[in-house]
Structures are given as structure tokens and as C-alpha cells.
Design a protein around this motif. Structure first.
Motif, PDB file in Angstrom:
ATOM      1  N   TYR A 287       0.842  -1.200   0.000  1.00 57.21           N
ATOM      2  CA  TYR A 287       0.000   0.000   0.000  1.00 57.21           C
ATOM      3  C   TYR A 287       0.881   1.256   0.000  1.00 57.21           C
ATOM      4  O   TYR A 287       1.993   1.256   0.531  1.00 57.21           O
ATOM      5  CB  TYR A 287      -0.933   0.007   1.213  1.00 57.21           C
ATOM      6  N   TYR A 288       0.336   2.317  -0.577  1.00 56.03           N
ATOM      7  CA  TYR A 288       1.055   3.599  -0.609  1.00 56.03           C
ATOM      8  C   TYR A 288       0.904   4.336   0.721  1.00 56.03           C
ATOM      9  O   TYR A 288      -0.189   4.398   1.305  1.00 56.03           O
ATOM     10  CB  TYR A 288       0.489   4.511  -1.711  1.00 56.03           C
ATOM     11  N   ILE A 289       1.993   4.944   1.151  1.00 53.16           N
ATOM     12  CA  ILE A 289       1.971   5.970   2.199  1.00 53.16           C
ATOM     13  C   ILE A 289       2.318   7.282   1.506  1.00 53.16           C
ATOM     14  O   ILE A 289       3.356   7.377   0.841  1.00 53.16           O
ATOM     15  CB  ILE A 289       2.991   5.675   3.310  1.00 53.16           C
ATOM     16  N   VAL A 290       1.462   8.301   1.637  1.00 56.10           N
ATOM     17  CA  VAL A 290       1.601   9.504   0.819  1.00 56.10           C
ATOM     18  C   VAL A 290       1.647  10.752   1.700  1.00 56.10           C
ATOM     19  O   VAL A 290       0.906  10.875   2.679  1.00 56.10           O
ATOM     20  CB  VAL A 290       0.426   9.623  -0.181  1.00 56.10           C
ATOM     21  N   ALA A 291       2.533  11.681   1.311  1.00 57.78           N
ATOM     22  CA  ALA A 291       2.567  13.019   1.896  1.00 57.78           C
ATOM     23  C   ALA A 291       2.651  14.005   0.732  1.00 57.78           C
ATOM     24  O   ALA A 291       3.692  14.090   0.072  1.00 57.78           O
ATOM     25  CB  ALA A 291       3.751  13.181   2.836  1.00 57.78           C
ATOM     26  N   GLN A 302       3.102  18.965  -8.804  1.00 58.92           N
ATOM     27  CA  GLN A 302       2.873  17.520  -8.848  1.00 58.92           C
ATOM     28  C   GLN A 302       4.052  16.716  -8.306  1.00 58.92           C
ATOM     29  O   GLN A 302       3.881  15.656  -7.693  1.00 58.92           O
ATOM     30  CB  GLN A 302       2.588  17.086 -10.295  1.00 58.92           C
ATOM     31  N   ARG A 303       5.264  17.224  -8.553  1.00 59.61           N
ATOM     32  CA  ARG A 303       6.446  16.475  -8.105  1.00 59.61           C
ATOM     33  C   ARG A 303       6.679  16.579  -6.597  1.00 59.61           C
ATOM     34  O   ARG A 303       7.487  15.840  -6.050  1.00 59.61           O
ATOM     35  CB  ARG A 303       7.689  16.986  -8.841  1.00 59.61           C
ATOM     36  N   VAL A 304       5.992  17.506  -5.960  1.00 61.28           N
ATOM     37  CA  VAL A 304       6.207  17.702  -4.520  1.00 61.28           C
ATOM     38  C   VAL A 304       5.288  16.740  -3.763  1.00 61.28           C
ATOM     39  O   VAL A 304       4.333  17.129  -3.086  1.00 61.28           O
ATOM     40  CB  VAL A 304       5.965  19.165  -4.129  1.00 61.28           C
ATOM     41  N   THR A 305       5.594  15.476  -3.910  1.00 60.70           N
ATOM     42  CA  THR A 305       4.810  14.406  -3.288  1.00 60.70           C
ATOM     43  C   THR A 305       5.757  13.321  -2.793  1.00 60.70           C
ATOM     44  O   THR A 305       6.594  12.831  -3.559  1.00 60.70           O
ATOM     45  CB  THR A 305       3.810  13.799  -4.301  1.00 60.70           C
ATOM     46  N   GLY A 306       5.620  12.992  -1.524  1.00 62.25           N
ATOM     47  CA  GLY A 306       6.411  11.892  -0.957  1.00 62.25           C
ATOM     48  C   GLY A 306       5.596  10.612  -0.958  1.00 62.25           C
ATOM     49  O   GLY A 306       4.396  10.627  -0.642  1.00 62.25           O
ATOM     50  N   VAL A 307       6.218   9.505  -1.335  1.00 58.64           N
ATOM     51  CA  VAL A 307       5.525   8.215  -1.381  1.00 58.64           C
ATOM     52  C   VAL A 307       6.423   7.145  -0.774  1.00 58.64           C
ATOM     53  O   VAL A 307       7.569   6.962  -1.201  1.00 58.64           O
ATOM     54  CB  VAL A 307       5.146   7.806  -2.822  1.00 58.64           C
TER      55      VAL A 307
END
Length: 592
Positions: A287-291, A302-307
């Protein structure tokens, strides 16, 4: 035997008095932290980061309430350093706070030992370097204060703890970032978001380049974990979510909350939360963990996403497909306000003691002072880009305030900070707030800036009694929560809005009030509140420690250090000093 017993008792009392400490049976927790530069590639390209004990992020410091904490910090950087402990309410010990208004910095290749007690506290916090934009390069780690065994948690004990540090990240190092600010430039869009010091899982070949290491959190099916999340970034609010898993909020910055389930929660810069998450989903895949970034133009960010990846031990495959959606509230300004006001204290839960934490009826206390702190977009003052509270951009005094008090250094700071925004042009100044000891203060945080901000107060937690859009007025008090407002140390203020907090000024010292947004903080959006007990010559505050550093007008008093001491050398020297002190005291007593 009676004589020896008397001598022994007098010796113990004599030594205790010489040390100026009250041990009271509380245990000691000792740590050694060495901050240094290492090379890492969190977003796929090598860059300089700040490690703690060779790790990025640094180690978790785990103590129990009422412990005496001793942290020996060694500065292996090429510039001054201070470590601060936001949310850790150092009772009567502002000397250990780790910001420039209270402490002289630790020079390169020196070490300094912090000593404080986590008196009657529990909860999730983090430590970080407070100077020179260094937090943008790392140097941070979790700081956890646990309950004593005899004080029950207001929920079933989790199977384990998981620590997650999220934050926006630039590939320019911290010295380049502050040079941009010094030159009057904006920092621009971050290059990404890190989760535990690592870049995003490659959920999209277009948005995420290959070769980036991502974080994987391994769990067991059926177990419940306490996930402690900290936003340690520069300036970006992040929405945190775990695909297909509910986040049961139970604590924030030392206050147990009403237990509310969220599919996602906005975590603002400097904030910490604890969630209970049960691993009750199918193990057909990870599963994804997203910030992901909030309150920004999503097309540009869009690129400012931690996964990161949540991996069940019996998982049958990798996570695939699109990320779980963030809140769809572009046209609904009320959503974030409602979510924020949902976070309230669990008034029936015990905190660090057995009594309920809601037994302090803050809503019945008369307010003694009101301050309206207004923030504005950065402006040019005397040819420099600066940020302000109430039209004042703060500059740190050359000599920390309490040192200036102790040695009667004149003109180092002023106690004339305005309680309302200034009408005239903004200015750069050393204005601080003259707080009233045991006063009960209302602080209105009016955000007339264009970005969401986080506000923090060292040495205290405060009640978040109100929040709304628009300009605060006296009529706004009618909306205050005077029963179960959350009690925390860092709170968001939405652009074009206000947040009202209340705080009891019972902790003497000099305490920093600031924005947690690093760019605004660096540019001067802060002040200090000086709180002195007028009775008994302020003896309720602990004296300056023996190892206090000197600078500014008192720099001549500072003795040089030969070099950085190793942990073993420092410990051995402390034991030797203690032994010599006992022998010296015994000799004196024998002569009696």
C-alpha cells in the motif's frame, strides 16, 4: 556510627546543594548526538545533508515522563549550532531551549551538554537545529516521552511504534537557500518531499526518476501500530494518508485527543501527530503511504509528493496504480477549518498523571492580557527582505536575554513589543514581550500573508480556542471553544484568517514565539516573551548552568575548548569531577 551517619547525611546534602539539583528519585536518560555532514542522494543526486550520529534522519530519543534528560551535543559542522526541543516544556530551564535569544551557539568542533527534566509530560515531539536554516538540510529526529507504567493509556497499547518524518526538500543545500533569501529571492517550489529521509517510490515513471531509494515500512497483518508523524520540512503543509487504511488520531504534541478517524489529515510545518493504524486489509499487494503538498497549485506542484510503501509480511505484490486522492476541497474553504476544529482534547483521559487532563478549566479563567500578532508578506526594510510580526522584524540580540539580565548588559534587548499591529512603516528591532508571571494570555494570530503558516511557542503548550477566516474582532470570541480545546505547541493559521490561543504564563524564563515556516522565521518573523517571577528575586527559575556558553558582550568570559570530546571522555570527566567533589566535601566535613 551515629557520627558517620550524620557525616554521610550532611555530605549528601552538601553535594546536592553544590550541584544545585533536586534528584527526587527521578531517573536519568543520557544521550550523545554528533551532528556532521554526510553525502546522501534522497532525490537521486548526491548532496550534502546533516546527519546525527551518522544517520539521516537522526535517532529517536525515547524517555519516560519526569526523567532527567542529559544530551551531549557535538558540533562537527563548519558553522555554529544549537539544538532546540519544540514542545518539550522545560520547566524553569529556558537556558536549555536551544535558540539564539536564550543560548549562545555551540561553535564548530565544540560540544555542549543540555540538561533538562521532562516534568509531567508525555507525547510525540522532535528535535532539530535552530540556526542558519540548518533544518532544511536535516539534523532532526524524534523525541518521545512515554507514560509511566502505572498511568494507563486512553487506548489499548499498540503492538509497536512507527516513526515517520515528512517534509518538503530542496536539492540546493541550506547555505544556498539562505543566500537566496539574503538576496531577496523566493525559495521557489521544492524539489520533492522526503519520507524518513528518502525520496518517493516510483509510482509514476513520468514524475519520479529512476534510481531513487524509497522508504518501506514493514508490518504484520492484524496488528495495531502507533504511527507518530512529524512535519520537519521548510514551509509546506503536507496531507498525510495511507492507502485503504484509517488513521485513528489519538495524540498531538503531548495532548490526548478525542479519537477521530481520518482518511487523511493535513500536517502543517512543525506539527506532530499520533495515529493508531490497524493492519486489517488484504495482503494482495503493498500500500502507498503519501505526503503531498497542500494549499498550492497542484498542476505546478505535482512532483512535490512523498511516497513510501506499507508492506505486509505476507504481501503478494507491489503497490500499483494511482495514489489515493487528497481532499477534494479546492472550492470548499470550510473543509480545512472544520477538520482543524475537529481535533479536540480527550478531557477524560489522563496525561502524565492519573488525574484527567481536562481538570484545568481554562474557560473560566480571566484573561489578563491580549496580544494580536499580525503577519504580512515579506517586505523590504532598509534594503533587505524581511518578515514581520506587528510590523517588527526581529533581530536576535548579541547576548542572550537572560545572560544579559544576569550580568546587567544594558541595551541588549527591549521590552516594548506592541500588543497590536503598528500603524507606521515596518522596522527591524530587538523588541520582546514583557510577560506577566502567572498571567493568562490571549494571543490572536492574524495571518495576512499569502501562505498558510504554523505558529509555535517554546516552553509552553496553549489552548487552541478559535479559528476562522477574515479579520479577528472582539465579536470573534463568541465562537471560542472554552471546554475541550486541544492543548498543543504548534498551530496553523490559514492565509487571510486567524487563530486564537490561550496560555497560562507559569513557566519563568525567556521563550521564543515564532513561525515554523523556515523562510519567514529566517527573515525575522519571531519575538520572545520574557517571564520573570517578581517575588523572591525570581528564584523559581533554575540558575544558569555551570557549562553556560558566553557570547556577545560576555564573550570575554568564555574559556576555549581544546577539541570535541568523545562521549566516553565526557562521561569519564563528569564522573571524575563528581568523585573529586565528593572527596573534597568529605574532607571539609571531617574537619568539622
Amino acid at each position: 556510627m551515629e557520627f558517620l551517619g550524620s557525616v554521610t547525611l550532611r555530605l549528601v546534602l552538601h553535594v546536592a546543594l553544590l550541584f544545585g539539583l533536586c534528584f527526587a528519585g527521578d531517573p536519568f536518560a543520557k544521550f550523545d548526538l554528533e551532528l556532521s555532514y554526510i553525502t546522501a542522494s534522497p532525490l537521486g543526486s548526491p548532496q550534502q545533508v546533516i546527519a546525527v550520529n551518522g544517520k539521516f534522519p537522526g535517532p529517536t530519543l525515547n524517555v519516560t515522563t519526569n526523567y532527567n534528560v542529559v544530551v551531549n551535543v557535538t558540533n562537527k559542522l563548519d558553522e555554529n549550532l544549537l539544538i532546540t526541543w519544540p514542545g518539550v516544556q522545560m520547566r524553569r530551564a529556558a537556558w536549555q531551549d536551544g535558540v539564539l535569544g536564550t543560548n549562545c551557539p555551540i561553535p564548530p568542533m565544540w560540544n555542549w551538554t543540555y540538561q533538562f527534566q521532562v516534568k509531567d509530560q508525555v507525547g510525540s515531539f522532535f528535535y532539530f537545529p535552530s540556526l542558519n536554516f540548518q533544518r532544511a538540510a536535516g539534523g532532526y529526529g524524534s523525541f518521545v516521552i512515554s507514560n509511566k507504567n502505572e498511568v494507563l493509556l486512553p487506548f489499548n497499547a499498540p503492538d509497536a511504534d512507527i516513526f515517520i518524518m515528512i517534509g518538503d526538500w530542496y536539492m540546493r543545500n541550506h547555505t544556498a537557500l539562505r543566500k537566496d533569501l539574503d538576496a531577496g529571492k523566493e525559495l521557489g517550489i521544492p524539489d520533492g518531499v522526503l519520507i524518513n529521509g528518502k525520496g518517493p517510490y516510483r509510482y509514476s515513471n513520468t514524475l519520479v526518476r529512476g534510481g531513487i531509494d524509497h522508504e518501506t515500512i514493514k508490518v504484520e497483518p492484524g496488528k495495531t501500530y502507533r504511527i507518530r508523524v512529524h512535519n520537519v520540512g521548510v514551509s509546506t503543509c503536507l496531507n498525510f494518508r495511507i492507502q485503504n487504511h484509517n488513521l485513528l488520531l489519538v495524540e498531538t504534541e503531548g495532548d490526548y485527543t478525542l479519537q477521530e478517524s481520518f482518511s487523511s489529515l493535513d500536517i502543517h510545518v512543525g506539527q506532530s501527530y499520533s495515529f493508531l493504524v490497524t493492519m486489517n486489509q488484504s495482503a494482495s499487494s503493498d500500500y502507498y503511504i503519501v505526503a503531498s503538498a497542500r494549499f498550492v497549485n497542484q498542476d505546478l506542484w505535482q512532483r512535490v509528493t512523498g511516497v513510501a510503501i506499507l508492506h505486509y509480511s505476507n504481501s503478494k505484490g507491489k503497490a500499483t496504480g494511482p495514489l489515493p486522492d487528497p481532499p477534494n476541497d479546492v472550492y470548499d474553504k470550510s473543509f480545512v477549518l472544520t477538520q482543524a476544529l475537529t481535533i479536540r482534547q480527550n478531557a477524560s483521559a489522563s496525561g502524565s498523571r492519573r488525574n484527567p487532563q481536562g481538570s484545568f478549566h481554562y474557560g473560566l479563567i480571566n484573561v489578563t492580557d491580549t496580544y494580536v500578532l499580525r503577519s504580512m508578506p515579506p517586505v523590504v526594510i532598509d534594503g533587505k527582505l524581511r518578515s514581520t510580526f506587528n510590523g517588527i522584524s526581529f533581530v536576535n540580540p548579541n547576548t542572550p536575554v537572560r545572560l544579559a539580565d544576569k550580568f546587567k548588559v544594558k541595551g541588549d534587548y527591549k521590552l516594548d513589543f506592541p500588543s497590536r499591529p503598528l500603524n507606521g512603516p515596518p522596522r527591524i528591532d530587538i523588541s520582546s514581550i514583557n510577560g506577566t508571571y502567572k498571567g493568562f494570555v490571549e494571543i490572536i494570530l492574524q495571518n495576512n500573508d499569502t501562505v498558510v503558516q504554523s505558529f509555535h511557542m517554546d516552553g509552553y503548550s496553549f489552548f487552541v480556542v478559535g479559528m476562522d477566516y477574515g479579520e479577528w474582532t472582539n465579536e470573534s470570541r463568541k465562537s471560542y471553544n472554552k471546554w475541550d480545546a486541544i492543548f498543543r505547541c504548534t498551530i496553523q493559521v490559514f492565509p487571510g484568517g486567524w487563530t486564537a490561543i490561550m496560555v497560562s504564563l507559569d513557566n519563568v524564563g525567556v521563550w521564543n514565539l515564532r513561525t515554523e515556516n523556515l523562510d519567514r522565521w529566517y527573515l525575522g518573523q519571531e519575538t520572545y516573551m520574557r517571564i520573570v517571577n517578581p517575588e523572591e528575586n525570581n528564584t523559581t527559575e533554575l540558575a544558569a548552568p555551570d557549562n553556560v556558553l558566553y557570547c556577545g558582550a560576555l564573550g570575554y568570559k568564555q574559556k576555549p575548548q581544546r577539541s570535541c570530546s568523545s562521549a566516553s571522555t565526557v562521561g569519564a570527566q563528569s564522573r571524575l569531577d563528581f568523585t573529586l567533589l565528593i572527596l573534597f566535601s568529605a574532607a571539609i566535613l571531617v574537619m568539622w
